[in-house]
Design a protein around this motif. Structure first.
Motif, PDB file in Angstrom:
ATOM      1  N   LYS A 538      -2.009   1.190 -10.179  1.00 46.36           N
ATOM      2  CA  LYS A 538      -2.870   0.279  -9.401  1.00 46.36           C
ATOM      3  C   LYS A 538      -2.103  -0.363  -8.263  1.00 46.36           C
ATOM      4  N   THR A 539      -0.944  -0.955  -8.581  1.00 44.57           N
ATOM      5  CA  THR A 539      -0.132  -1.567  -7.527  1.00 44.57           C
ATOM      6  C   THR A 539       0.393  -0.519  -6.557  1.00 44.57           C
ATOM      7  N   THR A 540       0.718   0.665  -7.082  1.00 48.57           N
ATOM      8  CA  THR A 540       1.165   1.756  -6.212  1.00 48.57           C
ATOM      9  C   THR A 540       0.066   2.151  -5.237  1.00 48.57           C
ATOM     10  N   PHE A 541      -1.157   2.129  -5.711  1.00 46.67           N
ATOM     11  CA  PHE A 541      -2.296   2.456  -4.850  1.00 46.67           C
ATOM     12  C   PHE A 541      -2.404   1.461  -3.690  1.00 46.67           C
ATOM     13  N   LEU A 542      -2.250   0.177  -3.982  1.00 47.15           N
ATOM     14  CA  LEU A 542      -2.286  -0.821  -2.917  1.00 47.15           C
ATOM     15  C   LEU A 542      -1.110  -0.659  -1.960  1.00 47.15           C
ATOM     16  N   SER A 543       0.060  -0.354  -2.521  1.00 51.38           N
ATOM     17  CA  SER A 543       1.241  -0.148  -1.666  1.00 51.38           C
ATOM     18  C   SER A 543       1.054   1.051  -0.753  1.00 51.38           C
ATOM     19  N   ALA A 544       0.415   2.093  -1.270  1.00 48.34           N
ATOM     20  CA  ALA A 544       0.175   3.277  -0.443  1.00 48.34           C
ATOM     21  C   ALA A 544      -0.793   2.961   0.692  1.00 48.34           C
ATOM     22  N   LEU A 545      -1.797   2.139   0.402  1.00 51.23           N
ATOM     23  CA  LEU A 545      -2.751   1.780   1.445  1.00 51.23           C
ATOM     24  C   LEU A 545      -2.086   0.969   2.555  1.00 51.23           C
ATOM     25  N   THR A 546      -1.175   0.104   2.171  1.00 45.38           N
ATOM     26  CA  THR A 546      -0.527  -0.759   3.169  1.00 45.38           C
ATOM     27  C   THR A 546       0.700  -0.118   3.791  1.00 45.38           C
ATOM     28  N   GLY A 547       1.045   1.106   3.394  1.00 45.87           N
ATOM     29  CA  GLY A 547       2.189   1.789   3.986  1.00 45.87           C
ATOM     30  C   GLY A 547       3.517   1.303   3.491  1.00 45.87           C
ATOM     31  N   LYS A 548       3.568   0.709   2.290  1.00 46.96           N
ATOM     32  CA  LYS A 548       4.807   0.159   1.755  1.00 46.96           C
ATOM     33  C   LYS A 548       5.377   0.975   0.616  1.00 46.96           C
TER      34      LYS A 548
END
Length: 1101
Positions: A538-548
Motif C-alpha cells: 500500500k505504501t509502496t503504491f503511494l510512493s510509486a505514484l509520487t515518484g519516490k
C-alpha cells in the motif's frame, strides 16, 4: 640543535650592538676619573650601536623572520639602555676605558653561534648545561688564558685597533684578562663581552663555599688557580637553560644590574623591567608574580548571563508582540472578508434573477446570511425567490466603478451587521440560516458560531468563488449574468488526474515484485481509500505514484492529466502526509500551520487570504481549542496523539493541494476523530482536490464516506478498484458474500490474509482474486498468472512475490552476497539520482523565493531556540566549568608560552561545541526531508539554521574565556584569545554540520568526540615526520599556532631566545597569525558547503 639555534639567535642579534666604530671614544676613555668625560663616552658608546640595526635588518629578517617581524622594535625592547646607562659607565670605570677592546666582534659572534649549533646537533638537539665551544685562536689546547673561563674576558691591547664589523677574522684577545663587567655576559671559550638584554639581571657572581658554584650562575672556578675569582654572567639562553639570567618573578629589573622587589598593588612577571599596576578589583601582595583577576572573570560571566537572561526574558515579549501582529492580520482578513461578502451578495441576487428569467427554475442561494426578522418574511422571500425590497440584495447588477467607490461609503449589508453584532454581543441568542448548495438547510445559534475562525471559514469559501467572478466583473451584460448563473461549481485549484496502467515495481537485483499489473485512475474531487493486508504494497503504491520509489525497476505508465510527465514536476501542488507525525514539537499548532502556508502558498497571495486559509483548516480539523498549545515532543508533553495526527494532515491542507496523498492518517485515532478528519478531507474534495489515502480497519460509517476503494492483495496485486457503492455487488457476483454484522473491508482483508476461508460452495480461490479482477475488466494478464491456480503454495514468497527460480536454492553464499552488494549499489545510485536531478516545474504555482523563505525559516528557528533556552543554559554552564577546570589546572608556563593550556582548550572547545552543534540538524532531519520534498528551499533552511547558530559562535567563546582567561591569566590579551576562539568555534560548527547530516545521531556523536582528540594529538606532533606533515592540514594546528603566536608576541627583550626557540621547535611563524585565522574560517566555510551538499544529496534512504 634547537637550543643552539636559540643562542645563535641571541648572539646574532647582539651583533647589532657591536658594530660601531669606537675610535672616537678611545681618546676620551683614558681619564676614568672625569665624570663628565665618562658620561660623554657612555653616551657616545650607546649612540654608536643604537642606530646600527639598519645594517643587518635584511639578514636578520631572512634568518630569523619567523620570530622577529620588526627589527627596530625588537632592538628597542631588548637593548634600548637610554633610560639607564649606569652599567656602561661602571664598566668603563672597571676596565679603565678599555671596554671597546673587550667587546665581541662580528667574527666572534659568528664563531660562537656556529659552535653552539654544532654542539647542539652532536648532543641530540639540546644544549649541555655547560656550553663548550670548539677551539679557536684565543682558547685552544695550547692557549687557555683566564679569559677563556666563563664570566671572564680579555683585551686586544692598547695599541691594537678593533673592527667590530669584521666577520672574517677573530682578533687576538689574550691580555689583561679580568671578570666580565656587570650587565654583560662572557661565554666559556670566548674572551670577549656581550651586553645582557633588558629584563635580565647580570650581577657579578659570588662564590658559594658550600656548593662551589658562582652564584647566581652555574659555573665553578677552574681548579688550581687560586687567583681566579668568580666573574660575571656566562650565558644568555632560553628560560630552561639560563633561568638565572632572567629577572626573577616577583621582582623587576629597570637595568641589567638592578633588581627591585614588587610593591603591594603591583605584580611582576619573570623578565619584567617595570612593575605593572594591578586592576582595581585584583589582589596583589608584595612580590606577586601575577595578579588575581578572578573577580573580573566573575563579573564578566555575570554580565554575559545578564545579557542572556534579558534576551530570554524579552523573548516572551517578542513572541507576544508577534502574536499581536498576527491577531491584527486576522482582523484585517476579517475586514477584507466582510467587504468581499457584500459584493458577493449583490452578484448572487443578480444571478438568481437571471436564472429565474432565463430558465424559469427557482434555486436557493448558495450561501446566504440574513438576520432573523420573522418566519413569515422568510417564507415569503423563499416563495418569491427574490430579495426583500429595500435591501442591497435587491439592487440590479450594475458594474462597479472604482472612482465611485472612493467617494461613497459602502452600505452595510446583513452579513456585515451580523458579524459586527456577534463581536459586540457574543452572547446573543439570535441565529442565522446557513444554506450550502442544494443540501439541507441548517439553523445554528450565535453561541455556536461566535468564533472568528467560523466566520473566516464561511468567508474564505466565498472569497474563492469571488476571485473567479472578478474576471467576469467588467462590462457585464444580461447574457453574461445568464452564463454565470449556469456555472454551478467553480474549482479554483488546477485539477490533477492520475492514471496508471500495468504499473509494476521490481526490486533491483532481487527480481521480486512489490507491485504488479496495477491499473486504475484517481479522479479529482473524489476520496479514494487504499486497503489491503500487511505486505500488500500500500505504501509502496503511494510512493510509486509520487515518484519516490527508489531502488526499484518500474514498468507500465503513469499519466498526469493524460500526459506522461513526472509527478515531481507537480510537487508544489501535491501534498503528501507521511505515516509518522512529522511535526515541530516546540512550535504551537497555529505556528506549524502558518509556517507551512507562508512557504507553500502562492507568493502573491495576500496575507489576509493566507490567514483565512489557516483559519479554515484549523476549524475544519477541530484544532481550535489547542491552536495556541505546543505540539510537544517525547520529552515534553503537548497535545494529544489524535490532535497531533490532525496537525500532521493540516500541514498539507494549508497549502491548498490539487492532489493529496495520505499514508494511514487515521491510525491511532478513535472513531470520532477519524470521522472529523475524513469530513475535513471531503470538504477539500469539494474544491476539486484528488485525495488518496491508505486506511487500516475503517469502521463501516467511515468506509461509506469514501468515494473509491482500492483493494490490494499480497505482492501488490489489485483485487478491486472502483466505487465504494459497488464493491459488495462485485464480490457478491464472484461468490464472496459479506456475512451479516461484518464490516465489508475487514471481511475482504481477512479473506486476503487467509484468516477467513471462503466457503467451499462459493468455489472462490483467494489466489485467483487478482486474476479474476483483471479478466473482469479486460486488462492484459501476464502469462505466468494465467496458470496461477496450479501454482504450488511452497513456490510463493511470504509476501506474494514471484516463485523462486529453478536452481536458485543451490546458489552459493558468495553469489547471494554479490547480489546483495549489487542491490545496495543500485539502490544508492537511485537515491543520488532522485535527490540530485530535479524535474521541471509544471505546477504553475510560484512560491516565495529563497530570500523570503530564509526570513520565514529564520523566524521559526529563532523561536525554537528561544523555547530551548534551558538546553542553551546547560551548554553554557558546561563551557563555564571547562573554563574553570582548564584555567586552574593548566597554568601558563613561560618556557612553553602556555602551549599545554591552549592544547586542552582546543580539545575542550571543539568537543563541546561540536556536540551541541549536532542538534541543529540531527534532530530535524525528518522535518527537512518532508519540507524539501514539498518544494521548500534547502538553501533557505540551511542558511537560517547557520545564522541562528552564529549566536553561539559569538557567545560561547566569551563564556569560556570568562573563566579560563581570568584563572589562567596568559600574557596575550583577551581580545586575541577571543578572536581565535570565535574562528575555532566557527570552524568546528561547520564540521559538526557535516557529521550531523551525513551520519546517524549515534555515529555522529562518536565522530564529534574522536575528531578533536585525534586531530589535536596529530597537530601537536614535532619533528619532520609524516604525522607532522599531516598535522599541517588539521584545524587544531591552526588554532594552536594562533593561540601560541598571540601569546609569544608578548615575550620580548630577554625572552627573545625563548620565543624563537619555541616557535622554531613548533614550526610556527609570527606572521602566520592572520593566515591561521583565515584557514579556520575557510575550513568553516568549506565544511558548511560540504554539509549543504550532503543535505541536498544524501537524503532519506
Amino acid at each position: 640543535m634547537l637550543r643552539g639555534k636559540k643562542n645563535g639567535l641571541a648572539l646574532a642579534f647582539i651583533l647589532l650592538i657591536m658594530t660601531s666604530n669606537v675610535n672616537v671614544m678611545m681618546s676620551h676613555a683614558d681619564d676614568t676619573n672625569n665624570d663628565a668625560a665618562l658620561e660623554l663616552v657612555t653616551d657616545a658608546l650607546f649612540a654608536r650601536f643604537s642606530n646600527f640595526t639598519s645594517y643587518f635588518n635584511q639578514d636578520i629578517l631572512r634568518t630569523l623572520g619567523f620570530c622577529i617581524q620588526n627589527v627596530d622594535a625588537e632592538w628597542n625592547e631588548a637593548f634600548n639602555f637610554s633610560k639607564n646607562t649606569h652599567f656602561l659607565t661602571e664598566c668603563i670605570k672597571s676596565t679603565r676605558g678599555d671596554v671597546t677592546r673587550r667587546l665581541c666582534t662580528a667574527a666572534d659572534i659568528k664563531f660562537y653561534s656556529t659552535s653552539l649549533v654544532e654542539v647542539a646537533m652532536e648532543s641530540g638537539g639540546s644544549t649541555p648545561p655547560t656550553t663548550y665551544l670548539k677551539p679557536n685562536k684565543n682558547c685552544n689546547l695550547s692557549s687557555w688564558v683566564s679569559g677563556c673561563e666563563p664570566g671572564w674576558a680579555c683585551s686586544v691591547g692598547k695599541d691594537t685597533k678593533v673592527d667590530l664589523k669584521n666577520s672574517e677574522d677573530m682578533p687576538t684577545r689574550i691580555v689583561d684578562c679580568q671578570p666580565c663587567c656587570e650587565g654583560f655576559f662572557c661565554p666559556r671559550g670566548l674572551t670577549c663581552m656581550i651586553p645582557c638584554p633588558l629584563g635580565s639581571y647580570c650581577p657579578l657572581a659570588k662564590l658559594n663555599n658550600t656548593t662551589g658554584f658562582c652564584d647566581p650562575y652555574r659555573y665553578q672556578l677552574p681548579p688550581g688557580e687560586s687567583n681566579h675569582t668568580c666573574g660575571g654572567a656566562d650565558v644568555w639562553a632560553d628560560f630552561l637553560s639560563g633561568t638565572e639570567l632572567f629577572c626573577s618573578a616577583g621582582f623587576y629589573c629597570p637595568s641589567t644590574t638592578e633588581k627591585i622587589p614588587c610593591s603591594r598593588g603591583h605584580y611582576c612577571r619573570a623578565g619584567s623591567t617595570t612593575q605593572a599596576n594591578c586592576y582595581t578589583l585584583a589582589t596583589c601582595e608584595p612580590q606577586t608574580q601575577n595578579q588575581n583577576i578572578t573577580a573580573y572573570g566573575i563579573l564578566f560571566f555575570c554580565g554575559i548571563m545578564l545579557v542572556l537572561i534579558i534576551i530570554y526574558s524579552c523573548s516572551d515579549q517578542v513572541l507576544s508582540t508577534r502574536e499581536k501582529q498576527q491577531a491584527k492580520s486576522r482582523e484585517a482578513a476579517a475586514r477584507s472578508a466582510r467587504e468581499t461578502a457584500q459584493a458577493r451578495e449583490r452578484w448572487k441576487s443578480a444571478k438568481d434573477v437571471a436564472r429565474k428569467h432565463a430558465s424559469g427554475l427557482q434555486s436557493q442561494l448558495s450561501r446566504t446570511f440574513s438576520r432573523k426578522k420573522s418566519v413569515r418574511q422568510q417564507e415569503q422571500l423563499k416563495g418569491l425567490g427574490q430579495a426583500k425590497p429595500g435591501t442591497d440584495a435587491a439592487l440590479p447588477p450594475t458594474p462597479v466603478d472604482a472612482s465611485q467607490q472612493k467617494g461613497k461609503k459602502i452600505e452595510e449589508v446583513c452579513l456585515t451587521k451580523m458579524m459586527r453584532e456577534l463581536e459586540e454581543d457574543p452572547n446573543g441568542h439570535e441565529g442565522f440560516n446557513v444554506e450550502i448548495g442544494d443540501k439541507n438547510l441548517k439553523k445554528q445559534r450565535a453561541k455556536q458560531l461566535q468564533t472568528r475562525s467560523q466566520i473566516f471559514k464561511y468567508a474564505y469559501g466565498q472569497i474563492e468563488k469571488e476571485k473567479a467572478l472578478q474576471e467576469q466583473n467588467k462590462n457585464l451584460t444580461f447574457s453574461g449574468v445568464i452564463s454565470m448563473a449556469s456555472d454551478t461549481e467553480i474549482i479554483t485549484r488546477p485539477p490533477i488526474e492520475v492514471a496508471f496502467k500495468d504499473l509494476t515495481l521490481t526490486l533491483k537485483g532481487k527480481k521480486k515484485h512489490l507491485l504488479r499489473c496495477v491499473t486504475g485512475k484517481l479522479m479529482p474531487g473524489r476520496v479514494s481509500a487504499v486497503m489491503g493486508p500487511s505486505g500488500a504494497g500500500k505504501t509502496t503504491f503511494l510512493s510509486a505514484l509520487t515518484g519516490k520509489a527508489t531502488g526499484c525497476t518500474m514498468s507500465g505508465s503513469i499519466l498526469i492529466n493524460g500526459k506522461v510527465e513526472s509527478m515531481q514536476s507537480y510537487k508544489k501542488i501535491i501534498g503528501y502526509v507521511p505515516q509518522d507525525d512529522i511535526v515541530h514539537g516546540n512550535l504551537t499548532v497555529e505556528e506549524n500551520l502558518w509556517f507551512s502556508a507562508r512557504c507553500r502558498l502562492q507568493a502573491d497571495l495576500p496575507k489576509p487570504e493566507k490567514v483565512l486559509v489557516v483559519e479554515r483548516v484549523i476549524e475544519a480539523l477541530g484544532l481550535q481549542p489547542v491552536r495556541y498549545s505546543l505540539v510537544g515532543t517525547v520529552e515534553k508533553r503537548g497535545i494529544s496523539g489524535g490532535q497531533r495526527k490532525r496537525v500532521n494532515v493540516g500541514l498539507e491542507m494549508v497549502m491548498e493541494p490539487s492532489l493529496l496523498i495520505l499514508d494511514e492518517p487515521t491510525s491511532g485515532l478513535d472513531s470520532s476523530s477519524s470521522q472529523l478528519l475524513l469530513r475535513a478531507l471531503r470538504r477539500e474534495s469539494l474544491e476539486g482536490v484528488n485525495i488518496c489515502m491508505v486506511v487500516h480497519q475503517p469502521s463501516y460509517t467511515l468506509f461509506r464516506m469514501f468515494d473509491d476503494f482500492i483493494l490490494l492483495a499480497k505482492g501488490g496485486l489489485i483485487v478491486y478498484h472502483g466505487p465504494v457503492k459497488k464493491v459488495e455487488v462485485y464480490f457478491s457476483g464472484i461468490g464472496l458474500q459479506v456475512p451479516d454484522r461484518i464490516n465489508p473491508p475487514d471481511y475482504y482483508i481477512d479473506i486476503l490474509e487467509g484468516i477467513v476461508k471462503p466457503s467451499a460452495s462459493s468455489g472462490v480461490n483467494v489466489k485467483d482474486l487478482p486474476l479474476t479482477w483483471m479478466l473482469h475488466n479486460g486488462y492484459p494478464v501476464p502469462p505466468d498468472m494465467l496458470d496461477s491456480a496450479k501454482m504450488a503454495a511452497a513456490g510463493e514468497s511470504s509476501h506474494g512475490g514471484n516463485p523462486v527460480a529453478a536452481g536458485s536454492d543451490g546458489q552459493s553464499f558468495a553469489g547471494d552476497l554479490w547480489e546483495d552488494v549489487k542491490f545496495s549499489i543500485e539502490q544508492k545510485k537511485d537515491h543520488l539520482q532522485h535527490n540530485f536531478f530535479k524535474s521541471k516545474d509544471l505546477s504553475a504555482r510560484k512560491t516565495p523565493g529563497v530570500f523570503t523563505q530564509y526570513k520565514y525559516f529564520l523566524g521559526r528557528v529563532g523561536k525554537q531556540r528561544l523555547r530551548e533556552a534551558r538546553i542553551q543554559v546547560v551548554d553554557f554552564l558546561i563551557l563555564l566549568l571547562a573554563g574553570i577546570c582548564l584555567g586552574t589546572l593548566a597554568k601558563v608556563s613561560d618556557e612553553t608560552f602556555g602551549a599545554m593550556g591552549y592544547l586542552y582548550t582546543v580539545i575542550a572547545v571543539s568537543l563541546l561545541c561540536k556536540i551541541t552543534a549536532l542538534r541543529s540538524f540531527s534532530l530535524d532531519k525528518l522535518h527537512y526531508w518532508r519540507e524539501s520534498a514539498s518544494g521548500m528551499s534547502s538553501l533557505a533552511y540551511f542558511l537560517a539554521k547557520d545564522t541562528i547558530d552564529h549566536f553561539n559562535t559569538v557567545v560561547k567563546p566569551a563564556v569560556y574565556l570568562s573563566m579560563f582567561y581570568f584563572f589562567n591569566n596568559p600574557r596575550s590579551t583577551i581580545l586575541d584569545n577571543y578572536v581565535v576562539l570565535v574562528c575555532l568555534v566557527y570552524c568546528v560548527t561547520g564540521i559538526a554540520y557535516s557529521l550531523a547530516i551525513y551520519f546517524e545521531p549515534g555515529p555522529a556523536q562518536l565522530w564529534s568526540v574522536l575528531l578533536p582528540v585525534v586531530l589535536t594529538l596529530i597537530a601537536n606532533q614535532e619533528g619532520d615526520t609524516l604525522l607532522n606533515k599531516v598535522g599541517d592540514f588539521c584545524y587544531p594546528k591552526w588554532a594552536l599556532e594562533a593561540f601560541l603566536i598571540a601569546n609569544a608576541k608578548r615575550y620580548n627583550a630577554v625572552w627573545l631566545i625563548t620565543r624563537c626557540g619555541v616557535l622554531k621547535q613548533k614550526g610556527y611563524q609570527l606572521k602566520d597569525w592572520y593566515p591561521c585565522l583565515a584557514c579556520l574560517v575557510a575550513t568553516g566555510i568549506l565544511s558548511r558547503g560540504l554539509a549543504f551538499f550532503c543535505l541536498v544529496i544524501f537524503q532519506k534512504k
